[in-house]
Design a protein around this motif. Structure first.
Motif, short mmCIF file in Angstrom:
data_model
loop_
_atom_site.label_atom_id
_atom_site.label_comp_id
_atom_site.label_asym_id
_atom_site.label_seq_id
_atom_site.Cartn_x
_atom_site.Cartn_y
_atom_site.Cartn_z
N UNK A 75 0.43 129.44 -2.87
CA UNK A 75 0.61 128.42 -3.91
C UNK A 75 -0.30 127.25 -3.56
N UNK A 76 -1.02 126.77 -4.55
CA UNK A 76 -1.92 125.64 -4.35
C UNK A 76 -1.22 124.40 -4.85
N UNK A 77 -1.10 123.41 -3.99
CA UNK A 77 -0.46 122.15 -4.38
C UNK A 77 -1.50 121.26 -5.06
N UNK A 78 -1.15 120.79 -6.24
CA UNK A 78 -2.03 119.90 -6.98
C UNK A 78 -1.71 118.47 -6.59
N UNK A 79 -2.70 117.72 -6.16
CA UNK A 79 -2.46 116.32 -5.78
C UNK A 79 -1.93 115.51 -6.97
N UNK A 80 -1.08 114.54 -6.68
CA UNK A 80 -0.44 113.74 -7.73
C UNK A 80 -1.48 113.06 -8.63
N UNK A 81 -2.56 112.56 -8.07
CA UNK A 81 -3.59 111.89 -8.87
C UNK A 81 -4.22 112.85 -9.88
N UNK A 82 -4.49 114.08 -9.43
CA UNK A 82 -5.06 115.09 -10.33
C UNK A 82 -4.05 115.48 -11.41
N UNK A 83 -2.80 115.63 -11.03
CA UNK A 83 -1.76 115.98 -12.01
C UNK A 83 -1.65 114.90 -13.07
#
Length: 66
Positions: free
Chosen positions: A13-21
């Motif tokens: 699973x790849x975690x998406x950084x909060x800024x990108x989200x």
């Protein structure tokens, strides 16, 4: 090999950084707003055309599935 046992699907699973989200959410919101505006303009244009050609309002409502 069954579809479930395929080895080409990623398992990590790849975690998406909060800024990108947040940027993705903002872009999606802007895209949705633009689409809504285009849809409203097109539906209004179609209704006006039908009414100017003498269509009954009830027929326009039914034809546009409103």
């Amino acid at each position: 090999m069954s579809v479930i046992d395929c080895d080409y699907l990623p398992t990590e699973k790849v975690k998406i950084p909060a800024e990108l989200a947040l940027l993705i959410i903002r872009k999606a919101r802007a895209m949705a707003a633009a689409f809504e505006e285009q849809a409203l303009d097109q539906l209004t244009k179609d209704a006006r055309r039908a009414l100017s050609q003498g269509a009954e309002p009830r027929r326009v409502i039914k034809g546009m599935r409103l």
